[in-house]
Design a protein around this motif. Structure first.
Motif, PDB file in Angstrom:
ATOM      1  N   GLY A   2       0.833  -1.308   0.042  1.00 14.12           N
ATOM      2  CA  GLY A   2      -0.058  -0.022  -0.021  1.00 14.12           C
ATOM      3  C   GLY A   2       1.023   1.233  -0.142  1.00 14.12           C
ATOM      4  N   PHE A   3       2.108   1.157  -0.326  1.00 14.63           N
ATOM      5  CA  PHE A   3       3.102   2.239  -0.210  1.00 14.63           C
ATOM      6  C   PHE A   3       2.891   2.823  -1.736  1.00 14.63           C
ATOM      7  N   ASP A   4       2.016   3.282  -2.278  1.00 11.95           N
ATOM      8  CA  ASP A   4       1.902   3.613  -3.813  1.00 11.95           C
ATOM      9  C   ASP A   4       2.274   5.030  -4.036  1.00 11.95           C
ATOM     10  N   PHE A   5       2.864   5.824  -2.815  1.00 14.33           N
ATOM     11  CA  PHE A   5       3.485   7.125  -3.161  1.00 14.33           C
ATOM     12  C   PHE A   5       4.897   7.033  -3.575  1.00 14.33           C
ATOM     13  N   ILE A   6       5.409   5.854  -3.282  1.00 10.56           N
ATOM     14  CA  ILE A   6       6.929   5.534  -3.582  1.00 10.56           C
ATOM     15  C   ILE A   6       7.006   5.090  -5.291  1.00 10.56           C
ATOM     16  N   ILE A   7       7.844   6.355  -5.694  1.00 12.86           N
ATOM     17  CA  ILE A   7       7.952   6.121  -7.255  1.00 12.86           C
ATOM     18  C   ILE A   7       9.154   5.123  -7.565  1.00 12.86           C
ATOM     19  N   ALA A   8      10.103   4.828  -6.968  1.00 13.46           N
ATOM     20  CA  ALA A   8      11.286   3.932  -7.269  1.00 13.46           C
ATOM     21  C   ALA A   8      11.997   3.661  -5.983  1.00 13.46           C
ATOM     22  N   PRO A   9      12.659   2.607  -5.518  1.00  8.75           N
ATOM     23  CA  PRO A   9      12.270   1.307  -6.212  1.00  8.75           C
ATOM     24  C   PRO A   9      10.941   0.997  -5.927  1.00  8.75           C
ATOM     25  N   LYS A  10      10.258   0.217  -6.714  1.00  5.80           N
ATOM     26  CA  LYS A  10       9.058  -0.410  -6.498  1.00  5.80           C
ATOM     27  C   LYS A  10       9.207  -1.388  -5.487  1.00  5.80           C
ATOM     28  N   ARG A  11      10.395  -2.351  -5.720  1.00  7.57           N
ATOM     29  CA  ARG A  11      10.674  -3.309  -4.750  1.00  7.57           C
ATOM     30  C   ARG A  11      12.145  -3.392  -4.525  1.00  7.57           C
ATOM     31  N   TYR A  12      12.334  -4.153  -3.260  1.00  7.20           N
ATOM     32  CA  TYR A  12      13.706  -4.354  -2.936  1.00  7.20           C
ATOM     33  C   TYR A  12      14.126  -5.525  -2.137  1.00  7.20           C
ATOM     34  N   ASP A  13      15.321  -5.895  -1.803  1.00  3.06           N
ATOM     35  CA  ASP A  13      15.604  -6.850  -0.994  1.00  3.06           C
ATOM     36  C   ASP A  13      15.864  -6.523   0.311  1.00  3.06           C
ATOM     37  N   ALA A  14      15.398  -6.391   1.353  1.00  4.05           N
ATOM     38  CA  ALA A  14      15.457  -5.876   2.679  1.00  4.05           C
ATOM     39  C   ALA A  14      16.197  -6.767   3.393  1.00  4.05           C
ATOM     40  N   HIS A  15      16.270  -8.031   3.256  1.00  4.60           N
ATOM     41  CA  HIS A  15      16.738  -9.095   4.294  1.00  4.60           C
ATOM     42  C   HIS A  15      16.119  -9.236   5.638  1.00  4.60           C
ATOM     43  N   MET A  16      16.288 -10.344   6.007  1.00  5.53           N
ATOM     44  CA  MET A  16      15.818 -10.510   7.452  1.00  5.53           C
ATOM     45  C   MET A  16      16.565 -11.470   8.085  1.00  5.53           C
ATOM     46  N   CYS A  17      16.384 -11.516   9.483  1.00 10.68           N
ATOM     47  CA  CYS A  17      17.326 -12.301  10.323  1.00 10.68           C
ATOM     48  C   CYS A  17      16.334 -13.493  11.054  1.00 10.68           C
ATOM     49  N   ALA A  18      16.833 -14.640  11.028  1.00 10.30           N
ATOM     50  CA  ALA A  18      16.075 -15.764  11.650  1.00 10.30           C
ATOM     51  C   ALA A  18      17.074 -16.823  12.083  1.00 10.30           C
ATOM     52  N   GLY A  19      16.799 -17.605  13.041  1.00  8.57           N
ATOM     53  CA  GLY A  19      17.460 -18.900  13.607  1.00  8.57           C
ATOM     54  C   GLY A  19      17.693 -18.599  14.870  1.00  8.57           C
ATOM     55  N   ASP A  20      18.263 -19.943  15.306  1.00  6.16           N
ATOM     56  CA  ASP A  20      18.551 -20.015  16.810  1.00  6.16           C
ATOM     57  C   ASP A  20      19.701 -19.349  17.089  1.00  6.16           C
ATOM     58  N   CYS A  21      19.960 -19.028  18.652  1.00  3.49           N
ATOM     59  CA  CYS A  21      20.969 -18.422  19.119  1.00  3.49           C
ATOM     60  C   CYS A  21      21.292 -19.612  20.267  1.00  3.49           C
ATOM     61  N   PRO A  22      22.067 -20.542  20.070  1.00  3.42           N
ATOM     62  CA  PRO A  22      22.123 -21.545  21.228  1.00  3.42           C
ATOM     63  C   PRO A  22      23.216 -20.759  22.002  1.00  3.42           C
ATOM     64  N   PHE A  23      23.524 -21.449  23.193  1.00  5.00           N
ATOM     65  CA  PHE A  23      24.423 -21.018  24.460  1.00  5.00           C
ATOM     66  C   PHE A  23      25.759 -20.991  23.912  1.00  5.00           C
ATOM     67  N   VAL A  24      26.043 -21.963  22.961  1.00  2.00           N
ATOM     68  CA  VAL A  24      27.583 -22.316  22.680  1.00  2.00           C
ATOM     69  C   VAL A  24      27.895 -20.623  21.809  1.00  2.00           C
TER      70      VAL A  24
END
Length: 133
Positions: free
Chosen positions: A53-75
């Motif tokens: 719904g951000f149609d006020f953005i002209i460019a870029p129309k899409r991009y790779d923002a990346h994200m973080c996921a996964g476990d953080c074990p004690f080690v």
């Protein structure tokens, strides 16, 4: 031209050596959906501005923002002394989580409230590295 062998001809010898370059290590892991990596990783996350719904953005129309996921074990806590000490002193405390450690900006073209076209740089829009904290 006649050379006199009694007097040696001076010469210069030049050699070049490539300087040793320090290699910056990327401490974070980069993963994709096909990998079965359980540890904290940076994954691709495509953001489509029109779709959200951000149609006020002209460019870029899409991009790779990346994200973080996964476990953080004690080690993995040995790298982060503060988190390690909290876990040691209070075992009931929350587990460390996988979160962005380094982020960068994207440049974009968009309309402001007065419908003026604006070119700007928005900080913190791309995850460059993930880690446990």
């Amino acid at each position: 031209m006649i050379f006199n062998m009694m007097f040696p001809v001076p010469f210069v010898e030049i050699s070049t050596v490539e300087p040793k370059r320090r290699v910056r290590r990327n401490l974070g892991l980069n993963c994709d959906d096909k990998m079965n990596e359980p540890l904290c990783c940076r994954y691709s996350l495509d953001v489509d501005f029109e779709e959200i719904g951000f149609d006020f953005i002209i460019a870029p129309k899409r991009y790779d923002a990346h994200m973080c996921a996964g476990d953080c074990p004690f080690v993995t806590l040995q790298k982060y002394p503060h988190t390690h000490l909290i876990k040691m002193s209070s075992p009931q405390s929350a587990q460390p989580c996988c979160a962005p450690r380094k982020m960068s900006a994207i440049s974009m073209l968009y309309f402001d409230e007065q419908l003026t076209v604006v070119y700007g740089s928005l900080p913190g829009m791309v995850v460059d590295r993930c880690g446990c904290s």
